[in-house]
Design a protein around this motif. Structure first.
Motif, short mmCIF file in Angstrom:
data_model
loop_
_atom_site.label_atom_id
_atom_site.label_comp_id
_atom_site.label_asym_id
_atom_site.label_seq_id
_atom_site.Cartn_x
_atom_site.Cartn_y
_atom_site.Cartn_z
N UNK A 131 -36.17 -2.78 -16.65
CA UNK A 131 -37.16 -3.95 -16.51
C UNK A 131 -38.53 -3.09 -16.55
N UNK A 132 -38.39 -2.03 -15.81
CA UNK A 132 -39.79 -1.33 -15.66
C UNK A 132 -40.37 -0.63 -17.27
N UNK A 133 -39.17 -0.44 -18.07
CA UNK A 133 -39.66 0.16 -19.50
C UNK A 133 -39.84 -1.07 -20.43
N UNK A 134 -39.74 -2.37 -19.64
CA UNK A 134 -40.14 -3.47 -20.76
C UNK A 134 -38.91 -3.93 -21.50
N UNK A 135 -37.69 -3.58 -21.58
CA UNK A 135 -36.54 -3.59 -22.29
C UNK A 135 -35.80 -4.97 -21.97
N UNK A 136 -35.90 -5.19 -20.51
CA UNK A 136 -35.43 -6.27 -19.84
C UNK A 136 -36.34 -6.95 -19.01
N UNK A 137 -36.23 -8.42 -18.75
CA UNK A 137 -36.99 -9.08 -17.96
C UNK A 137 -36.22 -10.01 -16.78
N UNK A 138 -36.66 -10.15 -15.63
CA UNK A 138 -35.84 -11.03 -14.76
C UNK A 138 -36.27 -12.32 -14.84
N UNK A 139 -35.25 -13.31 -14.78
CA UNK A 139 -35.27 -14.60 -14.68
C UNK A 139 -34.73 -15.14 -13.52
N UNK A 140 -35.50 -16.07 -12.71
CA UNK A 140 -34.78 -16.55 -11.76
C UNK A 140 -33.99 -17.92 -11.85
N UNK A 141 -32.75 -17.80 -11.44
CA UNK A 141 -31.78 -18.95 -11.82
C UNK A 141 -31.33 -19.62 -10.40
#
Length: 292
Positions: free
Chosen positions: A60-70
């Motif tokens: 996430x910090x590297x900008x490869x993933x993002x978190x999405x609240x479900x």
């Protein structure tokens, strides 16, 4: 990862910061396959929760993933690919292709697969699993161009056939198993009315670009949709077997039969006898469409 000062301007070194870690690569592989929630990732990879939390945080910090609240109570997130993460999919598919050929195979360049090989096992393991929900690919049907899902919403069953590419010079000597894509499409085209009467849709997929497929569809009067996996999203999601031919990673020829709920009911692979495989896919799909 510790880097030498000379690596600051090297793209390979910068990519190695993300992909040089075994667990990071497996996390990205599983997210590409649709395992986007923490518990599913932990189960698929067999990684401790603490280590998985740390690796997800890095990505996430590297900008490869993002978190999405479900879910709010308790708070739960899905981990989704960003544009930068999606741009890594061709690299993951290339790694798989290299591993299949050089580590799990004998190094031969071929568009077919042995029945006791790793590729055969992966494809046939898809039976009983669901195709990714929400995955749509650029497509062409007649004069229309739009993104379409893998499975038709109107049909009781769908035949999804992957093929290397039409109108391609496979070199001399030719790559074994690469020829026959135009014949395969013509056979599906000619059988299209029978598929439709059975309540079955047909979708072809290759790594060719949508405009290449559109030109072929017009020339051959292809009545069903052709999907472009040029970005390798489907290959990464299903870990489909590929080979490198004519300057591009190509799907090896295979056929999946799925029901209206996106569950794969049958897998035909390897496909050596193309006419027989088309006939068999019609029989299996019609049987699937009749099943309540």
């Amino acid at each position: 990862m510790r880097m030498h000062n000379a690596d600051e301007t090297c793209g390979i070194a910068q990519a190695a910061v993300v992909l040089g870690d075994w667990w990071n690569v497996l996390v990205l592989r599983e997210i590409a396959r649709g395992h986007v929630r923490f518990d599913a990732l932990a189960a698929e990879i067999g990684l401790s929760r603490n280590v998985l939390t740390e690796r997800l945080g890095r990505l996430v910090a590297r900008g490869v993933l993002r978190r999405s609240l479900y879910q709010r109570r308790p708070v739960r997130y899905e981990y989704l690919l960003t544009d930068a993460g999606a741009a890594l999919l061709p690299l993951l598919v290339a790694m798989q292709d290299w591993g299949d050929r050089w580590m799990l195979g004998d190094g031969s360049l071929t568009a077919i697969s042995a029945q006791d090989g790793s590729e055969h096992a992966r494809v046939h393991a898809l039976v009983g699993t669901e195709l990714p929900d929400g995955l749509a690919l650029p497509s062409t049907r007649g004069e229309e161009t739009a993104e379409l899902p893998l499975i038709s919403a109107e049909a009781r069953a769908t035949v999804l056939f992957a093929y290397p590419g039409t109108g391609v010079d496979w070199g001399d000597p030719p790559i074994p198993g690469a020829h026959g894509c135009t014949l395969e499409n013509r056979l599906f085209r000619d059988a299209w009315p029978t598929f439709r009467r059975a309540g079955v849709d047909v979708r072809g997929v290759s790594t060719q670009f949508a405009h290449e497929q559109a030109a072929f569809a017009r020339a051959e009067e292809v009545p069903y949709a052709l999907l472009s996996d040029a970005a390798h999203r489907l290959a990464a999601a299903l870990r489909l077997p590929t080979f490198r031919g004519a300057g591009r990673l190509r799907h090896k020829r295979l056929i999946l039969v799925a029901d209206a709920e996106r569950t794969v009911r049958h897998a035909l692979f390897p496909v050596v006898d193309v006419p027989h495989a088309v006939d068999e896919s019609l029989r299996l799909a019609a049987e699937c469409a009749r099943t309540p």
